[in-house]
Each structure stands twice: as C-alpha cells, then as structure tokens.
Design an enzyme around this catalytic site. Structure first.
Site, PDB file in Angstrom:
ATOM      1  CE  LYS A 126       9.501  25.665  25.858  1.00 43.24           C
ATOM      2  NZ  LYS A 126       9.975  26.970  26.336  1.00 43.24           N
TER       3      LYS A 126
HETATM    4  P1  NAD Z   1      11.972  30.902  16.207  1.00 44.20           P
HETATM    5  O1  NAD Z   1      11.393  29.680  15.626  1.00 44.20           O
HETATM    6  O2  NAD Z   1      11.293  32.198  15.992  1.00 44.20           O
HETATM    7  O3  NAD Z   1      13.498  31.053  15.738  1.00 44.20           O
HETATM    8  C1  NAD Z   1      14.405  30.011  15.862  1.00 44.20           C
HETATM    9  C2  NAD Z   1      15.701  30.407  15.182  1.00 44.20           C
HETATM   10  O4  NAD Z   1      16.678  29.384  15.391  1.00 44.20           O
HETATM   11  C3  NAD Z   1      15.547  30.568  13.671  1.00 44.20           C
HETATM   12  O5  NAD Z   1      16.307  31.663  13.240  1.00 44.20           O
HETATM   13  C4  NAD Z   1      16.114  29.260  13.152  1.00 44.20           C
HETATM   14  O6  NAD Z   1      16.588  29.332  11.832  1.00 44.20           O
HETATM   15  C5  NAD Z   1      17.246  29.048  14.134  1.00 44.20           C
HETATM   16  N1  NAD Z   1      17.744  27.667  14.117  1.00 44.20           N
HETATM   17  C6  NAD Z   1      17.012  26.535  14.151  1.00 44.20           C
HETATM   18  N2  NAD Z   1      17.818  25.471  14.060  1.00 44.20           N
HETATM   19  C7  NAD Z   1      19.079  25.945  13.968  1.00 44.20           C
HETATM   20  C8  NAD Z   1      20.347  25.330  13.855  1.00 44.20           C
HETATM   21  N3  NAD Z   1      20.475  24.017  13.800  1.00 44.20           N
HETATM   22  N4  NAD Z   1      21.449  26.137  13.814  1.00 44.20           N
HETATM   23  C9  NAD Z   1      21.334  27.481  13.864  1.00 44.20           C
HETATM   24  N5  NAD Z   1      20.150  28.112  13.963  1.00 44.20           N
HETATM   25  C10 NAD Z   1      19.040  27.351  14.029  1.00 44.20           C
HETATM   26  O7  NAD Z   1      12.122  30.590  17.774  1.00 44.20           O
HETATM   27  P2  NAD Z   1      12.290  31.614  18.978  1.00 44.20           P
HETATM   28  O8  NAD Z   1      10.971  31.801  19.592  1.00 44.20           O
HETATM   29  O9  NAD Z   1      13.093  32.780  18.547  1.00 44.20           O
HETATM   30  O10 NAD Z   1      13.126  30.716  19.996  1.00 44.20           O
HETATM   31  C11 NAD Z   1      14.538  30.631  19.938  1.00 44.20           C
HETATM   32  C12 NAD Z   1      15.066  30.136  21.272  1.00 44.20           C
HETATM   33  O11 NAD Z   1      14.636  31.024  22.308  1.00 44.20           O
HETATM   34  C13 NAD Z   1      14.580  28.752  21.709  1.00 44.20           C
HETATM   35  O12 NAD Z   1      15.616  28.103  22.409  1.00 44.20           O
HETATM   36  C14 NAD Z   1      13.439  29.060  22.652  1.00 44.20           C
HETATM   37  O13 NAD Z   1      13.191  28.016  23.572  1.00 44.20           O
HETATM   38  C15 NAD Z   1      13.983  30.304  23.328  1.00 44.20           C
HETATM   39  N6  NAD Z   1      12.964  31.161  23.956  1.00 44.20           N
HETATM   40  C16 NAD Z   1      11.928  31.660  23.222  1.00 44.20           C
HETATM   41  C17 NAD Z   1      11.003  32.487  23.824  1.00 44.20           C
HETATM   42  C18 NAD Z   1       9.879  33.149  23.062  1.00 44.20           C
HETATM   43  O14 NAD Z   1       9.181  33.985  23.642  1.00 44.20           O
HETATM   44  N7  NAD Z   1       9.672  32.853  21.801  1.00 44.20           N
HETATM   45  C19 NAD Z   1      11.114  32.777  25.200  1.00 44.20           C
HETATM   46  C20 NAD Z   1      12.185  32.251  25.915  1.00 44.20           C
HETATM   47  C21 NAD Z   1      13.110  31.449  25.277  1.00 44.20           C
END
Ligand code: NAD
Length: 440
Positions: A126
């Site tokens: 990561k």
């Molecule tokens: P993203 O950047 O597209 O979205 C992140 C979201 O979290 C946004 O809506 C943002 O406003 C919100 N956020 C950020 N800080 C916040 C806070 N303090 N309080 C409330 N909301 C908050 O990211 P993503 O790709 O959707 O990833 C989200 C989660 O999913 C992360 O934990 C990431 O590790 C996990 N994840 C992502 C993927 C992927 O394929 N993108 C895969 C597995 C896990």
C-alpha cells in the site's frame, strides 16, 4: 419532507475527521491483534507469524513539486511492501492529509490477507502521500503524482509491485502513474509495462468493471448473507458513510435490488432522506462537486444522528476508526458491510457482535477491488480485452465462493467472520512457507 441543503457553513461539527486522526488509535496494532487471534485458531507456525508481523519493506520518499504559484513544496510519500510470497506486492495509493506510515503499514498488511483469501497470485502493499488532494489544482495533482512515481522508481513494476486507486485517487491518477513509469523504462518496453498499475481508465488499458468492482463485490457478499438469513433485500434500507468510489457504487448497485439509501455522509457532512436518495443522481453530483455538500435532495443531520438512524444495512465506506464503542451502541442495522478498510474498532466490533449485528469484514467484503484489478493485470499480460459480462461473472463466482469458505469456517470453528477470513488467508500463506522454507 423539508429538504435543507448542507453547505460548508452548516455542516455538522468535525468529529468524524477529528476521531479518525485520534493519535491513540493504532491501526497497525489493531491488524496485528487480529493476526494473533487468527494464528491461535489455526495453530499457525510461530515463525510464519513472526515473518508476517512486520512488512518486508517500508519506503519513504520526500520529493519536491513546483506549485502553480511558483513555490516549491516538499511532499512525503510512502510505499509499504508487506509480503510477496504469493506474488507481486499489490495495493492502492492513498492521498490524504492523515496518511501516516503506520496507517499504510496496516493497509499493506491487509492487502496480503485479501490476496491470499481470494486465491490471487498477489502479495500485499500500500502507498500514500500525506496531503489533501482537494487543496491542490489538477495540474498540481498531476505533477505530485508523476514526481511520486518517479521517486518510487524501480520499487514498483508490473512483476514486482502494482499500485491501484484508493482513497483520494482514481483512474486518472493511475493513468498518470502508468504514463510516468512507461516513460522511465525506455521506448522499447513501453507497451509491456501497462500492468504496472491497475484501475486505469479503460482506454489506457484498464478493464471494464473495475470502477464499480469494490461495490459490486460488497453486493455479492450482502446477497449471500441475505440468502442465508432469509432476509429480503427488496424494500430494505441502508445508511452509507463515504460516497466516493466504494460507497456510491454500492448504493447505486443496491438501488437496482430495491434497497433504499436513506442516509449518507462524507467529509463535508451528513444527509437524510426518508424516501431514499436517488443514488445515481447523488453519485453524479459528488463526481461534479467533490462531496455531498450542497446536494439539494436531503436534510442535514449530525454524525451522531447518522449512526443512530434506523436502517437494515450499514455500510461504512470512508475510512478506518469510524465505528467505535459509541457508534456500535446506537447502530440499528442488522448487518455491517465494511467497504472501508478498518472502519470498525475492536471495541466497537465486540459491542456489535454482542448485539447480534452481523459484520461482513473488510478483507472479505471489499476484496472485489483487488480481484478485478487482477483481471485487469491478466488482460494486460495477454493483450486481451474481456467483456463486462466476463468480468462480472468471474467476480461473482469468486466472491460467492470465498464468502462461503469464510462462512463455513466461521461456523465450524465458532469464530467471527473477520477471524475466519484472516485464518483462511494465513493458512494459505503458511502452506507455501512450509513448502518453500526460509532462505538461505
Ligand atoms: P474515495 O476517495 O473515492 O472516497 C472516500 C470517501 O470517504 C469520500 O466520500 C470522502 O468524502 C469520505 N470521507 C473522507 N474523510 C471522511 C471523514 N472524515 N468522515 C466521513 N467521510 C469521509 O475513496 P474510495 O476508493 O471510495 O475508498 C473508500 C474506502 O474504501 C477506503 O477505506 C479504502 O481503503 C477502501 N477500499 C477502496 C477500494 C477501491 O477499489 N477504491 C478497494 C477496497 C477498499
């Protein structure tokens, strides 16, 4: 109902971000704690636990970027390579102000479990850069990404370490990373290094189905859970924290199954709509505006009201350390689907399980992302283009098979699904260590 748009001024207090940055929360220690618990369940060889207790490599780079106003800013970037026994290091790149080495270590470690659990030929890694991507221009974002990729240099590569999108990054970020990397290797290799990152735009060598893959994988887990429990998803309700890639796709896909999203939250605040949001419209709005802030179709609520909202499904899909003791006591859902990594603290988890609320844990529920990343990488290696149907079918089969493995293990060994997921992941890694033994 009266709909009151939220704006930057009336957004509920900032406890979410404040809590997530609380110094006392040691995410890496939490992940190590689960490793220890799962190791006991399967009598893991102590030397395997020792090897897996720390990442193989922890890379920190400080690199300068010229900002639009001519100023030179120094950025701190990380790439943690936890384990590559099963295959190349694999895992996302996070852009956020709160990124720390320990956070990246925790996330890299979880990627090792996900790759192993899903039966992929991948280890775990990561990365991240500590800055707020919302506070820079698009041009600056591109230069930061390219300079970071350059600074990582040979520490990444299509057969060595393969980044992907995570919080704060997306397919555009991956296009810049791939382009920078391919310009570093020389023109005779340009075409063969497309697989250095996954989650690319389709035209640049990405796969159909990757953008929605994490949400889609969560849907498969939830539908399996609902079938086992005899729970009818149609007509049910959900609350979702985080409406970025993961949360928004989950909501859009569930809408097709008749699930109504009645409360959403992100870094800008929380909104409620008892009739259910139009998930498509809200997704479009967030893509255009960067957050749910200002969306006209809902009533502003506080973070506390959000977690206490009566709904059948709760999908924390933002970041770690969100469901602690206080939230776990008030959550009214029947099931938590962890789109985010590490959203539930161990203390929160204990309360939820005592209250008979099921948890579909991160390493299982959100592993659709890395699974479809693997499909993208295979297509790049073979110069193939799969149809969306092919990708969707493969993902569905993979998620349902692994969901069943986890559920069976949990039932037979009387452990929760998180420990079952860790145990299955560890068992596969252990079997390979036993065969290959330790060099020299
Ligand atoms: P993203 O950047 O597209 O979205 C992140 C979201 O979290 C946004 O809506 C943002 O406003 C919100 N956020 C950020 N800080 C916040 C806070 N303090 N309080 C409330 N909301 C908050 O990211 P993503 O790709 O959707 O990833 C989200 C989660 O999913 C992360 O934990 C990431 O590790 C996990 N994840 C992502 C993927 C992927 O394929 N993108 C895969 C597995 C896990």
């Amino acid at each position: 109902m009266t709909s009151k748009p939220i704006s930057q001024t009336n957004i509920p207090a900032a406890p979410a971000s404040a809590r997530s940055m609380a110094p006392e929360y040691d995410f890496f220690k939490v992940v190590q704690g689960y490793l220890d618990q799962a190791a006991k369940v399967i009598n893991l060889e102590p030397y395997v636990a020792t090897i897996l207790s720390q990442p193989k490599n922890e890379i920190i780079v400080n690199f300068p970027v010229k900002m639009d106003n001519g100023e030179v800013r120094l950025f701190k970037g990380y790439r943690v390579q936890h384990n590559n026994l099963l295959g190349p290091f694999k895992g996302g790149i996070r852009y956020a102000q709160m990124v720390t080495l320990d956070e990246v270590k925790a996330l890299a470690t979880m990627m090792t479990w996900k790759g192993s659990l899903m039966g992929l030929p991948y280890g775990g890694g990561k990365g991240g850069i500590k800055f707020d991507p919302r506070g820079v221009t698009k041009g600056e974002l591109q230069r930061i990404t390219r300079r970071f990729t350059h600074a990582l240099g040979e520490n990444i590569g299509p057969e060595y370490d393969i980044p992907a999108p995570d919080m704060g990054t997306n397919s555009q970020t991956m296009a810049w990373m791939m382009d920078t990397y391919s310009n570093m290797v020389g023109s005779n290799q340009k075409q063969s290094v497309k697989g250095v990152v996954t989650g690319k735009p389709v035209a640049s060598g990405g796969t159909l189905g990757r953008t929605k893959a994490t949400g889609q994988g969560m849907v498969h887990c939830l539908t399996e859970w609902a079938r086992d429990k005899g729970f009818n998803l149609e007509g049910s309700t959900m609350i979702v924290q985080g409406f970025g890639n993961v949360g928004s796709h989950f909501a859009v896909l569930l809408a097709k199954l008749g699930v109504s999203t009645i409360a959403v939250g992100d870094h800008a605040g929380y909104l409620y709509n008892p009739e259910g949001f139009n998930a498509h419209k809200l997704q479009d709005y967030v893509l255009q505006n960067g957050s749910i802030g200002g969306y006209p179709g809902g009533k502003a609520i506080t973070r506390e009201e959000f977690w206490a909202m009566k709904a059948d499904i709760c999908a924390p899909s933002a970041l770690e350390n969100q469901i602690g003791e206080a939230e776990a006591r008030v959550i009214q859902a029947k099931v938590i689907v962890e789109g985010a990594n590490g959203p539930t603290t161990p203390e929160g988890e204990k309360i939820l399980l005592d209250r008979n609320i099921d948890i579909l844990p991160d390493v299982l529920a959100n592993s659709g992302g890395v699974t479809v990343s693997y499909y993208e990488w295979v297509q790049n290696k073979r110069s193939e283009t799969w149809t969306l149907e092919e990708v969707d079918e493969k993902l569905e089969r993979a998620m349902k098979r692994v969901y069943k493995n986890v559920d069976d293990f949990a039932r037979q060994r009387k452990v929760d699904r998180r420990i079952a997921s860790y145990a299955l992941a560890l068992a596969r890694i252990e079997s390979v260590y036993k065969e290959r033994e330790i060099f020299p």
